[in-house]
Design a protein around this motif. Sequence first.
Motif, short mmCIF file in Angstrom:
data_model
loop_
_atom_site.label_atom_id
_atom_site.label_comp_id
_atom_site.label_asym_id
_atom_site.label_seq_id
_atom_site.Cartn_x
_atom_site.Cartn_y
_atom_site.Cartn_z
N ARG A 147 0.82 -1.20 0.00
CA ARG A 147 0.00 0.00 0.00
C ARG A 147 0.86 1.26 0.00
O ARG A 147 2.03 1.22 0.40
CB ARG A 147 -0.95 -0.01 1.20
CG ARG A 147 -1.93 -1.16 1.13
CD ARG A 147 -2.77 -1.30 2.36
NE ARG A 147 -3.49 -2.57 2.33
CZ ARG A 147 -4.11 -3.10 3.37
NH1 ARG A 147 -4.10 -2.47 4.52
NH2 ARG A 147 -4.74 -4.26 3.27
N THR A 148 0.29 2.36 -0.44
CA THR A 148 1.01 3.63 -0.47
C THR A 148 0.84 4.35 0.86
O THR A 148 -0.04 4.03 1.66
CB THR A 148 0.48 4.53 -1.60
OG1 THR A 148 -0.87 4.92 -1.30
CG2 THR A 148 0.53 3.81 -2.94
N LEU A 149 1.68 5.37 1.07
CA LEU A 149 1.59 6.17 2.28
C LEU A 149 0.23 6.87 2.37
O LEU A 149 -0.40 6.89 3.43
CB LEU A 149 2.72 7.21 2.32
CG LEU A 149 2.70 8.20 3.49
CD1 LEU A 149 2.80 7.47 4.82
CD2 LEU A 149 3.84 9.21 3.34
N ASP A 150 -0.22 7.42 1.24
CA ASP A 150 -1.51 8.11 1.23
C ASP A 150 -2.66 7.18 1.59
O ASP A 150 -3.58 7.56 2.32
CB ASP A 150 -1.77 8.73 -0.15
CG ASP A 150 -0.95 9.99 -0.36
OD1 ASP A 150 -0.42 10.53 0.63
OD2 ASP A 150 -0.82 10.42 -1.53
N GLN A 151 -2.62 5.95 1.08
CA GLN A 151 -3.67 4.98 1.38
C GLN A 151 -3.71 4.67 2.88
O GLN A 151 -4.79 4.63 3.49
CB GLN A 151 -3.45 3.69 0.58
CG GLN A 151 -3.77 3.81 -0.89
CD GLN A 151 -3.39 2.56 -1.66
OE1 GLN A 151 -2.51 1.79 -1.26
NE2 GLN A 151 -4.07 2.32 -2.78
N THR A 152 -2.55 4.48 3.48
CA THR A 152 -2.49 4.14 4.90
C THR A 152 -2.94 5.32 5.77
O THR A 152 -3.70 5.14 6.72
CB THR A 152 -1.06 3.72 5.30
OG1 THR A 152 -0.69 2.57 4.55
CG2 THR A 152 -1.00 3.39 6.78
N LEU A 153 -2.48 6.52 5.44
CA LEU A 153 -2.87 7.69 6.22
C LEU A 153 -4.36 7.98 6.10
O LEU A 153 -5.01 8.35 7.09
CB LEU A 153 -2.06 8.92 5.79
CG LEU A 153 -0.57 8.89 6.12
CD1 LEU A 153 0.12 10.14 5.59
CD2 LEU A 153 -0.34 8.75 7.62
N ASN A 154 -4.90 7.80 4.90
CA ASN A 154 -6.34 8.00 4.71
C ASN A 154 -7.14 6.99 5.52
O ASN A 154 -8.14 7.34 6.17
CB ASN A 154 -6.70 7.87 3.23
CG ASN A 154 -8.19 8.08 2.99
OD1 ASN A 154 -8.73 9.14 3.21
ND2 ASN A 154 -8.85 7.01 2.54
N GLN A 155 -6.68 5.74 5.53
CA GLN A 155 -7.37 4.71 6.30
C GLN A 155 -7.26 4.99 7.80
O GLN A 155 -8.21 4.78 8.55
CB GLN A 155 -6.77 3.33 5.99
CG GLN A 155 -7.53 2.18 6.66
CD GLN A 155 -6.92 0.82 6.35
OE1 GLN A 155 -5.84 0.72 5.76
NE2 GLN A 155 -7.61 -0.24 6.74
N TYR A 156 -6.10 5.50 8.23
CA TYR A 156 -5.91 5.82 9.64
C TYR A 156 -6.90 6.90 10.10
O TYR A 156 -7.51 6.78 11.17
CB TYR A 156 -4.48 6.28 9.90
CG TYR A 156 -4.19 6.54 11.36
CD1 TYR A 156 -3.86 5.49 12.22
CD2 TYR A 156 -4.26 7.83 11.90
CE1 TYR A 156 -3.62 5.71 13.56
CE2 TYR A 156 -4.02 8.06 13.24
CZ TYR A 156 -3.70 7.00 14.07
OH TYR A 156 -3.47 7.22 15.41
N GLU A 157 -7.05 7.92 9.28
CA GLU A 157 -7.93 9.03 9.64
C GLU A 157 -9.41 8.65 9.61
O GLU A 157 -10.19 9.06 10.47
CB GLU A 157 -7.70 10.21 8.69
CG GLU A 157 -6.38 10.94 8.93
CD GLU A 157 -6.22 12.13 8.01
OE1 GLU A 157 -5.81 13.20 8.51
OE2 GLU A 157 -6.52 12.01 6.81
#
Length: 211
Positions: A147-157
């Motif tokens: 996964r990309t950084l953006d995908q992980t951060l979006n999922q975290y939020e």
Amino acid sequence: MIIGICGGTGSGKTTIARKIVETVGKDKVVLVEQDSYYIDLAEISLDERRKVNFDHPSSIDIDLIVQHLQRLRNGESIEMPVYDFSSHTREKTSKIIEPLPIIIVEGILIFSQTQILDILDLKVFVDTPADIRLLRRIRRDIEERGRTLDQTLNQYETTIRPMHNKFVEPFKLKADIIIPEGEKRQATMDDLSRLIIEKTANEAIGARQQI
């Protein structure tokens, strides 16, 4: 004896569970991971799968976990699913798990589910600060799950943090033992491993005395 190890994503609970298995002995302890029981999403598109809230209990086959824990407690083997996190689907093959004296089940949601909580003999919570958990989650998702950084951060939020606050953190109060972050973590793990070793030794002595 069924031991539940709970904690937020990236708390280190899986690592702790596996270290306990190694310390106590693979011939005495079997590990059941909640992550293996995500519901198979093969019938919907990959884009739709990525929108699923994987941090909500509805994403987990709770009934199957409970059934498998009961079977292991009754001395029966199980076929534990193998989950592919890159495609969000179950693989066609499963993993045969044989019953052993100690059963460890670990996952972020196990304390929030009464069906699981009721069959646990010992409840352990791995307490790790949010910033450390987020860093570990980013590293794991990028290195292991494609996964990309953006995908992980979006999922975290959108899901990880709010679901942690609703289904994980409040249930820390259910724990019999809390494993903290920092220098006390290893000592607490050692104490837990000794407790399990003593438990298996006492049961072995009791079994010999009955023969």
